[in-house]
Each structure stands twice: as C-alpha cells, then as structure tokens.
Design a protein around this motif. Sequence first.
Motif, PDB file in Angstrom:
ATOM      1  N   GLY A  96       4.260 127.469 -40.851  1.00 18.06           N
ATOM      2  CA  GLY A  96       6.018 127.660 -39.897  1.00 18.06           C
ATOM      3  C   GLY A  96       6.665 126.144 -39.922  1.00 18.06           C
ATOM      4  O   GLY A  96       8.156 126.013 -40.106  1.00 18.06           O
ATOM      5  N   HIS A  97       5.935 125.083 -40.980  1.00 19.44           N
ATOM      6  CA  HIS A  97       6.412 123.601 -40.284  1.00 19.44           C
ATOM      7  C   HIS A  97       6.812 123.270 -42.225  1.00 19.44           C
ATOM      8  O   HIS A  97       6.917 122.456 -42.431  1.00 19.44           O
ATOM      9  CB  HIS A  97       6.673 122.759 -39.683  1.00 19.44           C
ATOM     10  CG  HIS A  97       4.606 122.761 -39.377  1.00 19.44           C
ATOM     11  ND1 HIS A  97       4.106 122.328 -39.185  1.00 19.44           N
ATOM     12  CD2 HIS A  97       4.249 123.583 -37.410  1.00 19.44           C
ATOM     13  CE1 HIS A  97       2.793 121.884 -38.747  1.00 19.44           C
ATOM     14  NE2 HIS A  97       2.895 122.891 -37.473  1.00 19.44           N
ATOM     15  N   CYS A  98       5.002 123.203 -43.214  1.00 15.88           N
ATOM     16  CA  CYS A  98       5.320 122.829 -44.322  1.00 15.88           C
ATOM     17  C   CYS A  98       6.227 123.298 -44.798  1.00 15.88           C
ATOM     18  O   CYS A  98       7.102 124.392 -44.534  1.00 15.88           O
ATOM     19  CB  CYS A  98       3.911 123.160 -45.069  1.00 15.88           C
ATOM     20  SG  CYS A  98       3.697 124.922 -45.282  1.00 15.88           S
ATOM     21  N   CYS A 109       1.737 128.848 -47.684  1.00 17.94           N
ATOM     22  CA  CYS A 109       1.398 127.615 -46.853  1.00 17.94           C
ATOM     23  C   CYS A 109      -0.262 127.608 -47.401  1.00 17.94           C
ATOM     24  O   CYS A 109      -1.050 128.244 -47.220  1.00 17.94           O
ATOM     25  CB  CYS A 109       1.518 128.599 -45.649  1.00 17.94           C
ATOM     26  SG  CYS A 109       1.258 127.541 -44.257  1.00 17.94           S
TER      27      CYS A 109
END
Length: 346
Positions: A96-98, A109
Amino acid sequence: MQMHCAQVREHGDVDHLLLEQVPIEQPATDEVRVRLRASALNHLDLWVRKGVPGHRFPLPLIPGCDGAGVVEAVGDGVDEAWIGREVVLIPGVSCGHCTHCRDGNDMLCPEYGILGETRHGTCAETIVVPERQLLDRPEGISWEQAAALPLSALTAWSMLRKARLTTGDTLLVIAAGSGVGTMAIQLGKLLGARIIATGSSGAKRQLAKDLGASHTIDPADPNWWKEVKSQSDGEGADVVFENVGQSTFEGSLRALARGGRLVTCGATSGSQVKVELNRLFFKNQQIIGSTMGRRDDLNRLLRLQQQGLIEPVIDSTFPLQQIHTAHQRMESRESCGKIVITPWKD
Ligand code: ZN
C-alpha cells in the motif's frame, strides 16, 4: 470460538485437503474479520493443495482467493462502521505504500501476495484480512455471483488490457470453459473484438457461443490452429488469450497474426513450451506474461457486473464440507465456469 475450514498441511491429492476446526482469529491493527457467505475456487487452489516444484507455500494454509461476506469484527485503527457491511474481498494483498502501490500497479509490489496462497484464504467460515482488502458488495448481486467475480475477472481484464485488445481485433480465447476464459469472452466482446474460442467439450463450446464467441474450435485436432486462420481471412488472431500452456502453446503461437500479441496467465498443462524465435521476430509478435491486476480495476469490474454487462458463469455450488467433491470436479476439467463454496451446513 472455533470455525470450520479446509486446510492444507502437506501437499498431495484431494485427501490432503483437511476439514478442520480451528480457533477464530481476532483482527489485529488495521485488520477486519469477515464472515464468509460465499467463496470461489480457482486453479490456484489446486496448486496450493498439490504443491509446485521449487515453490514453498506457508503451510499449514487455508486455500481460497475469492470471497464475499459480512464484516463482523474490526481491529484497532479500523472504523467500527464497517461492522455489518457486506463486502467483496480484493484477492491481491500488497503493502500500500511502495512506488508500485502508489502508482496503482499493486501487483508489482515486492510484498505482493494472494489470499489463500501467501496467507490464509477463503475456504473457511471466517477470514481476517487488512481493511484495505474490502470493497462494498454491489447491490442486487448474489453472494455467489459476488464471490465468483474478482480473481478471474481481474486476471482476464488485465490480460486483455496488456495485450491492447481493441475494437475490430480477432481475439482467440484458449479454454473457453475456464473461469478466466468465460470472463475473457465477455470482456473481449465489450471491448469490441470478434471472438474465436477453443473448448474441449461440446458443452464448453456451446457456452462460449452463448457468451458471444462467433466461432468455436475443438482443440483435439492437432491442426486446430489452422481453423483460426481460415476464420480470419488467413491472418490469424490479433490477440491470443492463453492459460493452458504446454499442450496448446505451439498451436496458440501458430494461430497468432503478424503483429499479434499472445498473453498468458497460466500453465495448467505444464510450463515448458517451445517458441520458434524466427517466426516470432519475423512476424513482429509479442508474448506477454500477466498475473492478477490493479485493485482499481476490480472496482470497474464490479460496476460492470452491477450493470449486468458481465456475469460470472457458475458451474456448481458446494457447501464447505463438500470441498473435496468441488476440488475433484475442478480437477476433472469437466466444469464450465466457476465452482462456488457456500458456508458449512450443520
Ligand atoms: Zn507495495
């Protein structure tokens, strides 16, 4: 509190799918627990059960990538308003954040996983997942239909987009009776393609026609690919949709037009294939690999489902305690479309 589930402790035949009772898990921070109202099988469930040489699954593991149900508990950091909401699960789990997640390409991801493959899945009475796996169940869609859509529709959509299928193209769908095959025909039709499909039985070929294929082929004939040519003024298919691998790949490449794109998401018959490179480069063709798809696209697909533009084909429905029969049916290759699992019935 305990729940029923199907669990794989050691890889093997259908007897290695164990019906067990396990403690119901509490959701941790940012997680929710969903009481499943329906789940759906995918070919991946067979790989999880049988094992894949050179690959380690985190055993013991509850298989099942697709599911829909009602949120019944939330962990810290999750709004309690979720409780009681009817949801469909996003099968792909990412950080959810890369960079890839932020670009919407969550399937790239480095931490990407799939429910029922890298963590416990949906062949159970409940499942604990991160809050970000939840989408609202489209109104008016049955639990079975909601559970049958995500993985196959997302896979098929992503493949057709990567292969740049466009209006007027000829699309060849290999194994039209599979979950992804039935979706590829419907989505290909929506994108304006003319569709040719292979199906190994009369029932599968009829289903392909009912879904919108203009011509169907029995792949038992070793020269089946010639029929694709004769059905496309000698050109071949602009896009070939593959998920079978070894047993069909050579024919699939031969059926491909100059400038054509072959896109593959699976190798159910084996993954070692022969590619005649001379033919590939002389004909300016491409072979494209694809797995899963963007989570945003699943929202789009659920909307298409709600509008009645796509509909998962449901082959059969079994309660959780008959999951062995369900696996055997999928393995027999007799099923047409999705096999759905409904809750345990006492
Ligand atoms: Zn990520």
